[in-house]
Design a protein around this motif. Structure first.
Motif, PDB file in Angstrom:
ATOM      1  N   ARG A 322     -17.298   5.754  16.364  1.00 15.53           N
ATOM      2  CA  ARG A 322     -17.250   4.425  16.962  1.00 15.53           C
ATOM      3  C   ARG A 322     -18.021   4.342  18.271  1.00 15.53           C
ATOM      4  NH1 ARG A 322     -15.940  -0.269  14.517  1.00 15.53           N
ATOM      5  NH2 ARG A 322     -14.043  -0.079  13.291  1.00 15.53           N
TER       6      ARG A 322
ATOM      7  N   GLY B 104     -15.678  -1.110  18.931  1.00 18.13           N
ATOM      8  CA  GLY B 104     -16.102   0.243  19.272  1.00 18.13           C
ATOM      9  C   GLY B 104     -15.215   0.872  20.333  1.00 18.13           C
ATOM     10  N   GLY B 107     -11.704   1.529  19.057  1.00 16.91           N
ATOM     11  CA  GLY B 107     -11.690   2.687  18.166  1.00 16.91           C
ATOM     12  C   GLY B 107     -11.791   3.994  18.938  1.00 16.91           C
ATOM     13  N   ASP B 208      -7.729   2.562  13.716  1.00 13.87           N
ATOM     14  CA  ASP B 208      -9.058   2.011  13.900  1.00 13.87           C
ATOM     15  C   ASP B 208      -9.308   0.963  12.810  1.00 13.87           C
ATOM     16  OD1 ASP B 208     -11.609   1.640  14.865  1.00 13.87           O
ATOM     17  OD2 ASP B 208     -12.473   3.266  13.685  1.00 13.87           O
TER      18      ASP B 208
END
Lengths: 352, 297
Positions: A322, B104, B107, B208
């Motif tokens: 990520r 992002g 996560g 996530d």
């Protein structure tokens, strides 16, 4: 603080602002890493050493540059036409699906097979983008439609590899049988750099640059993007321009998908394994290049470093992949927020 | 038979709750003239912030967790406000960047919370035999309040005028930039709240990608419901019902799972195309999506 428009923004100013915004983005990401609990110096040195520092790393960057170059060059002209296609991911996947279908199920003589695989890849990607272009005629925002089409493409790939196209030789896994040898692309020895697709990417980037700056269609495209009102008076059909732009950008993404399956995987497999978010990362490739397809020859490898570096962070520092989204998002935000400094001078204090 | 209908309604309301909260946030945002496509990201950071606070100790204050989610959503939204209102950046692309940053960062920073138990989740209320989630109640109330605010208060009128005709509002002495920034922050905090519902109640965990595209559907829902809070209740219920059908029919039908997974997204496309055919884009605030620069048209 207020902005005073500059008569003619220089290239030097644009380059300087771009570099500064990337620097700010890297600093902001560093803050997030501190918060996460790793030293930014360690993150950045791991990424740089492992990508540019050795030949294996360079090859990994090269491998990721190929799809970014193809999709990014296509997106560059889409953005010039104000067609905000963010469905590169889905278009790449459809390209992979059409290419895999051709490679697996269409009996063609050896030398003809590969070209047809690529053509079908472009067709698949183009058709997927065409849906968004047609929906735009109904005033459906293409950012939303291409994004929804990404999710649908992922489901389609999963359906195919778990259902009708599931390999006869594979047990338990979901992917198709391997392609016949004639459908496999040559690679640079010892790497996964499928050089024919790389060559294709360079040709597409330069070709699209020519199209944009030298052809009548490129002129129409720029007018539609910069001044839709003027385009209407000049009798340029913006809907038709959008359709062609969608076919080109979707087609380029489809070529990237064909390259990934024919060059690296040799079968159709799960969406997350075919693409590492190339579609989104290519948005930044195109934006960094400020809408110039040829400049993607520089910006695609830059983002290739970030994707390959993300893999290293996963392995070496045990960080989630990520982290790549964080990089992409922060760089993109800094880039577009800095745009105003390219076209304007900043004056401090109140209006006289 | 009755049981199935009631169960379907409750499930639809339940799945529809984050959609409604996020959609209401996006309505406030867009009525002020700013599009924020980053809902998915703001929802993700909201969910993480809520879970991080709630799981910090067995008797952690849930109000604090809810507050943290709204703060986190607003914090991320402030980047959007800075980029689009102050620096006049493209609202659509900035929202996209926000979605990437939010999912992002959530996560990344949420990794250490993955798989942790939540000791004190937000439980359903039993109102005279009728079981309902507090978040659902809050979302429904909020829809009513927001409809009243937009249609019947002076401040709501100001907000709408800033979205419809910023130049006219400016002439009347409204600080367009300030109003827009507040609208973006309010929108962000509601998206964060939608995330809190997922983390504290609906899933009562952190994973996530737990928002799973709900944020994007909320963004599309705004267009479908024509920027009206009360219609958003029906819209959220409709999509909530689709998700319920997806759970219900999965495995019990000859149709492959992937069809159900893709269904909400296909439907969003269909719904947007229908809204387009009906010319519903005409309901959009006239100044939507464009930065306001004094003296420019």
């Amino acid at each position: 603080m207020r902005f005073v428009p500059l008569a003619a923004p220089s290239t030097a100013r644009a380059s300087l602002v771009t570099l500064a915004s990337v620097a700010v983005a890297l600093a902001l990401c560093a803050l997030i890493f501190v918060f996460y609990g790793v030293s930014p110096a360690e993150v950045y040195s791991t990424m740089l050493r492992g990508t540019l520092g050795d030949s294996t790393g360079l090859a990994e960057v090269g491998r990721r540059t190929i799809p970014l170059l193809l999709i990014g060059a296509g997106l560059a002209i889409a953005f010039r036409a104000q067609f905000f296609n963010i469905g590169g991911e889905g278009q790449l996947l459809l390209g992979a699906v059409f290419a895999a279908g051709t490679a697996l199920f269409v009996p063609l003589p050896g030398p003809v097979l590969l070209p047809v695989v690529f053509i079908m890849g472009a067709v698949g990607g183009g058709l997927w983008a065409l849906i968004a272009a047609l929906l735009r005629r109904l005033n459906v925002n293409e950012i939303l439609s291409t994004l929804m089409l990404n999710y649908i493409a992922i489901a389609l790939v999963t359906y195919l590899i778990a259902g009708p196209w599931k390999g006869k030789d594979v047990r338990g896994y979901i992917y198709t049988d391997s392609f016949p040898d004639a459908a496999n692309l040559p690679v640079i020895a010892g790497t996964q750099v499928h050089w024919p697709t790389l060559v294709l990417g360079v040709v597409v980037a330069l070709g699209l640059q020519w199209l944009l700056s030298r052809s009548t269609f490129g002129y129409a495209l720029r007018v539609v993007g910069e001044n839709p009102g003027a385009a209407r008076y000049a009798g340029i059909s913006s809907a038709r321009v959008m359709t062609v732009v969608a076919l080109i950008t979707g087609g380029a993404a489809g070529l990237a998908g064909a390259g990934e399956v024919a060059g690296i995987h040799h079968r159709l497999l799960e969406a997350g394994q075919i693409s590492l978010g190339y579609g989104f990362t290519a948005v930044i490739v195109a934006w960094l290049a400020r809408g110039n397809p040829a400049l993607c020859l520089i910006t695609a490898p830059v983002m290739g470093i970030i994707l390959a570096g993300g893999d290293l962070l996963k392995i070496d520092l045990n960080m989630p992949f990520r982290v790549v989204d964080v990089f992409s998002g922060v760089i993109l935000l800094c880039l577009i927020a800095s745009e105003v400094f390219v076209r304007n001078r900043v004056v401090w204090g109140v209006r006289a | 038979m009755d049981n199935i209908v009631v169960e379907a309604l409750i499930r639809a309301l339940s799945v529809g709750t984050p959609l409604l909260l996020a959609c209401l946030g996006a309505i406030i945002n867009e009525r002020g003239g700013v599009v924020n496509l980053g809902v998915e990201g703001m929802m993700a950071v909201g969910a993480l912030a809520a879970f991080a606070v709630a799981s910090s100790s067995p008797d952690a204050n849930l109000w604090l967790a809810v507050g943290a989610s709204m703060l986190a959503g607003a914090a991320l939204a402030s980047l959007h406000a800075l980029a689009t209102v102050t620096l006049r950046a493209n609202q659509f692309v900035s929202g996209l960047a926000l979605a990437l940053i939010g999912t992002g960062a959530a996560g990344l920073l949420g990794k250490k919370f993955e798989g942790l138990p939540l000791f004190n989740k937000v439980n359903d209320w039993n109102l005279g035999g009728f079981v309902i989630n507090p978040f659902t109640v809050a979302a429904l109330l909020l829809a009513v309040v927001m409809a009243f605010y937009l249609n019947s208060t002076r401040s709501g009128l100001t907000l709408r005028s800033v979205g419809e005709n910023p130049a006219a509002a400016d002439v009347l002495g409204v600080n367009v930039g300030a109003v827009r920034i507040w609208a973006v922050l309010a929108g962000g905090s509601l998206s964060g709240l939608a995330g809190a519902f997922l983390a504290l109640s609906y899933r009562a965990s952190w994973a996530d990608n737990m928002t799973g595209g709900l944020g994007w559907i909320a963004v599309a829902l705004v267009i479908f419901v024509g920027w009206r809070p009360l219609r958003a209740v029906l819209g959220a219920l409709f999509f909530g019902f689709l998700y319920y059908l997806q759970f219900r029919l999965q495995g019990n039908s000859p149709v492959p799972t992937e069809v159900f997974n893709a269904m909400p997204f296909v439907l969003v496309l269909v719904v947007l195309a229908l809204a387009g055919l009906r010319g519903q884009q005409g309901d959009a605030p006239a100044g939507l999506g464009r930065p306001y620069v004094r003296g420019e048209r």
